[in-house]
Design an enzyme around this catalytic site. Structure first.
Site, short mmCIF file in Angstrom:
data_model
loop_
_atom_site.label_atom_id
_atom_site.label_comp_id
_atom_site.label_asym_id
_atom_site.label_seq_id
_atom_site.Cartn_x
_atom_site.Cartn_y
_atom_site.Cartn_z
CG HIS A 74 -0.38 0.29 2.52
ND1 HIS A 74 0.29 -0.66 3.26
CD2 HIS A 74 -0.35 1.42 3.27
CE1 HIS A 74 0.71 -0.12 4.40
NE2 HIS A 74 0.33 1.14 4.43
CG ASP A 75 2.43 3.33 3.05
OD1 ASP A 75 1.59 4.10 2.53
OD2 ASP A 75 2.52 3.16 4.29
CE LYS A 78 4.40 6.03 4.11
NZ LYS A 78 4.33 5.39 5.44
CG HIS A 103 2.41 8.02 0.31
ND1 HIS A 103 1.81 8.91 1.17
CD2 HIS A 103 1.88 6.81 0.63
CE1 HIS A 103 0.98 8.26 1.97
NE2 HIS A 103 0.99 6.98 1.67
CG HIS A 126 -3.28 3.61 1.84
ND1 HIS A 126 -2.64 3.73 0.63
CD2 HIS A 126 -2.43 4.16 2.73
CE1 HIS A 126 -1.47 4.31 0.78
NE2 HIS A 126 -1.32 4.61 2.06
CG HIS A 127 -3.32 8.03 3.39
ND1 HIS A 127 -2.97 8.26 4.70
CD2 HIS A 127 -2.28 7.34 2.84
CE1 HIS A 127 -1.77 7.76 4.94
NE2 HIS A 127 -1.34 7.19 3.83
CG ASP A 154 -1.86 3.03 6.94
OD1 ASP A 154 -0.70 2.69 7.25
OD2 ASP A 154 -2.11 3.99 6.20
FE LIG Z 1 0.19 5.60 3.21
FE LIG Z 2 0.86 3.01 5.67
#
Ligand SMILES: [Fe+2]
Ligand SMILES: [Fe+2]
Length: 271
Positions: A74-75, A78, A103, A126-127, A154
């Site tokens: 998911h990240d 980044k 990100h 996801h945010h 998360d």
């Molecule tokens: Fe994230």
């Molecule tokens: Fe995360």
């Protein structure tokens, strides 16, 4: 400081065109392993928690595996965020926050448009927050279910994790924060059905204890005063007051979850 788009270009220059999504992610995992091991550690932990939530709402093992794979990455975006921002040991300013927020979009570019919808939904959304206060402003069930599950896992992991910019919180504090009756941060951020299932799961953990009545609010305020980007409270004093007022309510809410575990109901499922 390098820009996100330059970083994306640099990362993608090492990945052959036309390879499968899985192979592409393998390559990205190699990049992650070089100096972003902490991103991997977080992502694995979030994937494990997301799997537990998914099982608790009746997903079968195949669905759980697919979700866990997507959440593991998911990240990925980044990888393109400059280290100076990702590991800055202090609160980010507005410009830095905007870069950090990118990100999700960066992740989408890195995994490629051909990736399965589940993976794209988790990376991009996801945010999102159930009350519409997330990155793209999606609200409620407009947010894909896998992303709603990921959001809970998360935030839970981020709050409990030791990061360059904050100390770890105990699980007690973490759950208190996630269930607060506060529009800025708390229960409204999450799918209420999933949050309730998640709290039930955590309450099953025998290790979990709740805050003692003589809890040190000053210490908590000190600990979470610097959390970024999950808290909107602007001062330790504000936080302390808010906690004093809400703790009783939160205790009652958590007790209610403990005493009345939610029965699984297919009608409550929102697949
Ligand atoms: Fe994230
Ligand atoms: Fe995360």
């Amino acid at each position: 400081m390098s820009s996100v788009s330059d970083n994306i270009k640099a990362i993608l220059s090492g990945i052959p065109l036309g390879i499968s999504v899985e192979k592409r992610i393998e390559r990205l995992a190699g990049v992650e392993a070089v100096d972003r091991g902490f991103v991997a550690k977080h992502a694995i932990s979030v994937a494990n928690t997301a799997s537990e939530i998914a099982r608790s709402i009746g997903m079968n093992e195949r669905e759980v595996d697919d979700l866990a794979y997507a959440v593991r990455w998911h990240d990925l975006g980044k990888l393109a965020i400059p280290d100076e921002i990702l590991r800055k040991p202090a609160r980010l300013d507005d410009d830095e926050s905007a870069i950090m927020k990118s990100h999700t979009e960066a992740g989408l570019v890195l995994i490629d448009g051909c990736a399965p919808g589940l993976l794209r939904d988790v990376v991009l959304y996801h945010h999102e927050r159930y009350d519409g206060n997330g990155y793209n402003g999606l609200k409620g069930e407009k947010i894909p279910l896998p992303a709603r599950i990921t959001a809970i896992a998360d935030v839970h992991d981020a709050l409990m994790e030791n990061r360059d910019y904050k100390n770890p919180l105990t699980e007690e504090c973490t759950l208190e924060l996630m269930t607060r009756d506060n529009p800025g941060f708390g229960r409204y951020a999450f799918d209420p059905f999933l949050l309730r299932k998640f709290i039930s799961l955590r309450l099953d953990d025998a290790e979990l204890r709740f805050l003692p009545h003589d809890f040190d609010y000053d210490r908590l305020a000190e600990l979470i005063g610097d959390i970024h980007p999950y808290l909107w409270l602007d001062s330790a004093e504000h936080l302390r007051e808010t906690l004093r007022i809400e703790l009783k309510y939160v205790r009652e809410t958590l007790d209610m979850y403990r005493e009345r575990p939610l029965e699984f109901s297919p009608a409550g499922m929102r697949m």
